[in-house]
Scaffold this motif. Structure first.
Motif, PDB file in Angstrom:
ATOM      1  N   GLU A  23     -14.197   3.849   2.940  1.00  0.00           N
ATOM      2  CA  GLU A  23     -13.307   2.879   2.742  1.00  0.00           C
ATOM      3  C   GLU A  23     -12.648   1.875   1.897  1.00  0.00           C
ATOM      4  OE1 GLU A  23      -9.307   3.546   5.600  1.00  0.00           O
ATOM      5  OE2 GLU A  23     -11.752   4.623   5.464  1.00  0.00           O
ATOM      6  N   MET A  24     -13.291   1.570   1.695  1.00  0.00           N
ATOM      7  CA  MET A  24     -12.327  -0.036   0.611  1.00  0.00           C
ATOM      8  C   MET A  24     -12.445   0.764  -0.709  1.00  0.00           C
ATOM      9  SD  MET A  24     -11.763  -2.871  -0.145  1.00  0.00           S
ATOM     10  CE  MET A  24     -12.600  -4.194   1.516  1.00  0.00           C
ATOM     11  N   TYR A  25     -13.271   2.328  -1.035  1.00  0.00           N
ATOM     12  CA  TYR A  25     -13.134   2.387  -2.553  1.00  0.00           C
ATOM     13  C   TYR A  25     -11.588   3.623  -2.164  1.00  0.00           C
ATOM     14  CZ  TYR A  25     -14.243   6.840  -5.913  1.00  0.00           C
ATOM     15  OH  TYR A  25     -14.237   7.142  -6.668  1.00  0.00           O
ATOM     16  N   GLU A  26     -11.354   4.086  -1.294  1.00  0.00           N
ATOM     17  CA  GLU A  26     -10.201   4.810  -1.297  1.00  0.00           C
ATOM     18  C   GLU A  26      -8.821   3.806  -1.161  1.00  0.00           C
ATOM     19  OE1 GLU A  26     -10.700   7.201   2.768  1.00  0.00           O
ATOM     20  OE2 GLU A  26     -12.675   8.405   1.064  1.00  0.00           O
ATOM     21  N   LEU A  27      -8.799   2.693  -0.206  1.00  0.00           N
ATOM     22  CA  LEU A  27      -8.184   1.862  -0.587  1.00  0.00           C
ATOM     23  C   LEU A  27      -7.690   2.137  -1.496  1.00  0.00           C
ATOM     24  CD1 LEU A  27      -6.446  -0.424   1.538  1.00  0.00           C
ATOM     25  CD2 LEU A  27      -8.123  -1.806   1.529  1.00  0.00           C
ATOM     26  N   GLY A  54      -3.081  -1.112  -0.349  1.00  0.00           N
ATOM     27  CA  GLY A  54      -3.114   0.093   0.501  1.00  0.00           C
ATOM     28  C   GLY A  54      -2.679  -0.345   1.491  1.00  0.00           C
ATOM     29  N   GLU A  55      -3.656   1.346   2.600  1.00  0.00           N
ATOM     30  CA  GLU A  55      -3.083   1.374   3.488  1.00  0.00           C
ATOM     31  C   GLU A  55      -4.444   0.647   4.590  1.00  0.00           C
ATOM     32  OE1 GLU A  55      -1.737   1.571   7.412  1.00  0.00           O
ATOM     33  OE2 GLU A  55      -0.659   2.632   6.214  1.00  0.00           O
ATOM     34  N   LYS A  56      -4.204  -0.875   4.738  1.00  0.00           N
ATOM     35  CA  LYS A  56      -5.293  -0.942   5.678  1.00  0.00           C
ATOM     36  C   LYS A  56      -5.550  -1.055   7.283  1.00  0.00           C
ATOM     37  CE  LYS A  56      -3.445  -4.490   3.527  1.00  0.00           C
ATOM     38  NZ  LYS A  56      -2.911  -4.126   2.685  1.00  0.00           N
ATOM     39  N   GLU A  57      -4.855  -0.792   8.372  1.00  0.00           N
ATOM     40  CA  GLU A  57      -4.598  -0.468   9.489  1.00  0.00           C
ATOM     41  C   GLU A  57      -6.281   0.182   9.769  1.00  0.00           C
ATOM     42  OE1 GLU A  57      -2.743  -1.271  11.594  1.00  0.00           O
ATOM     43  OE2 GLU A  57      -1.884  -2.415   9.741  1.00  0.00           O
ATOM     44  N   PHE A  58      -6.859   1.278  10.060  1.00  0.00           N
ATOM     45  CA  PHE A  58      -7.976   1.638   9.778  1.00  0.00           C
ATOM     46  C   PHE A  58      -8.742   0.601   9.629  1.00  0.00           C
ATOM     47  CE2 PHE A  58     -12.158   2.985   9.302  1.00  0.00           C
ATOM     48  CZ  PHE A  58     -12.414   3.378  10.216  1.00  0.00           C
ATOM     49  N   LEU A  59      -9.403  -0.003   9.114  1.00  0.00           N
ATOM     50  CA  LEU A  59      -9.932  -1.659   8.400  1.00  0.00           C
ATOM     51  C   LEU A  59      -9.839  -2.363   9.228  1.00  0.00           C
ATOM     52  CD1 LEU A  59     -10.794  -1.905   4.478  1.00  0.00           C
ATOM     53  CD2 LEU A  59     -12.453  -1.089   6.271  1.00  0.00           C
TER      54      LEU A  59
END
Length: 296
Positions: free
Chosen positions: A54-58, A279-284
């Motif tokens: 997730e951090m990689y893609e974020l 980036g999009e952080k909602e999932f994290l």
């Protein structure tokens, strides 16, 4: 897509990645590979590889170079669980809802399976060099390996485990307990987030490391709470083991209410730091919050 469905998909992806790197059960070392794979296939949250991906893609990472590191991180984590459960340490018979490795395969086989998983994790991580594209990604891979080594060794997970074992059954100060938690638990979460960031091309690790530290401590303190308030069926492992082993925890030092407040405080701190990243952080964010209230 709602958070639970998204988490399910990301966990399934992590499972597929991990499965693709497991050792083959063949030849004279077949029994050891079976013991290694038994523990690796026992399930679990796959939290660390999910964090890493997730951090990689974020932070804009693309490609396959992350995959060996995802599998390696879960191997290192599982190695620590196999050894934690041994009679010489916590002497637990259940992990992730299944009989522990030493119960199924014997104590000596479990010791060697844990050792083999730790070594095989690095064998697996080295395979990232074959997937790296260009000089920049090769350098990022080398840096990621440095982080993996440091956070899992005496300056990280194993250092924390050593302090935990040396002080087993003894009264602990809050400073010592924080040291153990920071290294035994937080270090792998820090490493997961940092490796994802490094492979995506981020150089400033201070904020990423702090996020991992906050979440790691919150996760471990919540584990202390669950050891008192949950059941074996719900948690997937024996409850009350901390009391059985006379362990000092946040609950024994601060009480359940204050321990719960500390989980919340550190989770909120991690989310504040996360908000500063692009980036999009909602999932994290949702994942961090779910750890604060989890029941298993």
């Amino acid at each position: 897509m709602n958070f639970k469905e998204e988490l399910k998909q990301k966990t399934a992806r992590a499972e597929q990645v991990i499965a693709s790197f497991l050792p083959k059960e063949e030849g004279f070392a077949k029994h050891m590979a079976e013991a290694m794979n038994y523990s690796m296939r026992a399930g679990g949250k796959r939290l660390r590889p999910v964090f890493m991906a997730e951090m990689y893609e974020l932070l804009g990472g693309t490609g396959e170079v992350i995959r060996p590191f995802m599998a390696a991180m879960e191997m290192i984590h599982t190695h620590s669980l196999i050894h934690d459960d041994l009679p010489a340490l916590d002497n637990d018979e259940y992990r992730r809802g299944k009989k522990t490795t030493h119960v199924v395969f014997g104590e000596s086989a479990a010791i060697l399976a844990g050792d083999a998983l730790l070594n095989y994790a690095y064998e697996t991580a080295f395979r990232a060099f074959d997937l790296a594209k260009g000089e920049k990604e090769l350098r990022r891979t080398a840096r990621a390996l440095e982080i993996l080594g440091e956070k899992t060794g005496i300056k990280g997970m194993l250092g924390g485990q050593g302090a935990d074992v040396e002080n087993d059954g003894k009264p602990l100060s809050k400073d010592m307990l924080d040291f153990i938690y920071e290294n035994k638990t937080s270090a792998l979460i820090e490493a997961s987030l940092m490796i994802g960031a490094v492979l995506a091309g981020t150089e400033d690790m201070v904020k990423i490391e702090k996020i991992g530290s906050c979440i790691g401590l919150a996760f471990q303190i919540q584990d202390d709470i669950l050891d008192v308030t949950s059941s074996r069926e719900e948690l997937g492992k024996p409850v009350g083991s901390d009391a059985k082993n006379n362990k000092t925890t946040y609950v024994t030092l601060e009480g359940i209410e204050k321990a719960g407040e500390e989980v919340k405080r550190r989770t909120e701190m991690a989310i504040e730091l996360l908000d500063d990243l692009p980036g999009e952080k909602e999932f994290l964010k949702e994942l961090f919050l779910s750890l604060c209230t989890r029941r298993k």
